[in-house]
Design a protein around this motif. Structure first.
Motif, PDB file in Angstrom:
ATOM      1  N   ASP A 193      73.001 -24.485 -14.459  1.00  0.00           N
ATOM      2  CA  ASP A 193      71.699 -25.068 -14.139  1.00  0.00           C
ATOM      3  C   ASP A 193      71.458 -24.928 -12.642  1.00  0.00           C
ATOM      4  N   TRP A 194      70.206 -24.990 -12.236  1.00  0.00           N
ATOM      5  CA  TRP A 194      69.825 -25.037 -10.819  1.00  0.00           C
ATOM      6  C   TRP A 194      69.233 -26.416 -10.593  1.00  0.00           C
ATOM      7  N   VAL A 195      69.786 -27.153  -9.633  1.00  0.00           N
ATOM      8  CA  VAL A 195      69.358 -28.518  -9.369  1.00  0.00           C
ATOM      9  C   VAL A 195      68.971 -28.653  -7.906  1.00  0.00           C
ATOM     10  N   GLU A 196      67.826 -29.259  -7.671  1.00  0.00           N
ATOM     11  CA  GLU A 196      67.361 -29.543  -6.308  1.00  0.00           C
ATOM     12  C   GLU A 196      66.982 -31.008  -6.222  1.00  0.00           C
ATOM     13  N   ASP A 197      67.373 -31.643  -5.116  1.00  0.00           N
ATOM     14  CA  ASP A 197      66.889 -32.988  -4.822  1.00  0.00           C
ATOM     15  C   ASP A 197      66.559 -33.055  -3.340  1.00  0.00           C
ATOM     16  N   ASP A 198      66.360 -34.234  -2.821  1.00  0.00           N
ATOM     17  CA  ASP A 198      65.972 -34.368  -1.413  1.00  0.00           C
ATOM     18  C   ASP A 198      67.032 -33.869  -0.436  1.00  0.00           C
ATOM     19  N   PHE A 199      68.283 -33.835  -0.850  1.00  0.00           N
ATOM     20  CA  PHE A 199      69.368 -33.538   0.082  1.00  0.00           C
ATOM     21  C   PHE A 199      70.134 -32.257  -0.195  1.00  0.00           C
TER      22      PHE A 199
END
Length: 125
Positions: free
Chosen positions: A96-102
């Motif tokens: 999976d590719w995961v992006e968050d604020d950090f």
């Protein structure tokens, strides 16, 4: 890849399930990477080089030539390769590719991993 099982062509010409399933988010990231790939890149390749505290790490890089035993998965945005020597460590995995604020990065759900180091950089089978 979608909710259906992705397949690859075996050397016998029969279709078989792919070792790794890419989520739609991971497929989109492959598309984004290939859109800005260096000249000569033919795809993106997942491998498991030996490094880190636990022994193996996930590595995703551009590839410029197809290796004989690499598994090849066609995605809408380009070819995704799995290093032939790494396939046995990855069978049944979901990428999976995961992006968050950090942070942003590929995340692996690997049923073959028996443990991981504390920092999350490497795993053992």
């Amino acid at each position: 890849m979608n909710a259906q099982s992705p397949t690859t062509a075996a050397s016998t010409g029969r279709a078989r399930p792919a070792a790794v399933t890419l989520t739609p988010s991971a497929e989109q990231r492959v598309t984004d990477l290939m859109a800005r790939a260096p000249e000569g890149a033919i795809g993106v390749k997942l491998s498991t080089p030996r490094r880190g505290c636990s022994g193996l790490a996930y590595s995703v890089d551009y590839v410029t030539e197809e290796a004989k035993f690499d598994e090849k998965i066609e995605t809408p945005g380009g070819i995704f390769y799995i290093d032939g020597a790494s396939v046995l460590y990855l069978i049944g995995s979901v990428m999976d590719w995961v992006e968050d604020d950090f942070t942003a990065g590929f995340v692996f759900n690997n049923p073959n991993a028996k443990g991981a180091c504390g920092c999350g950089e490497s795993f053992t089978v």
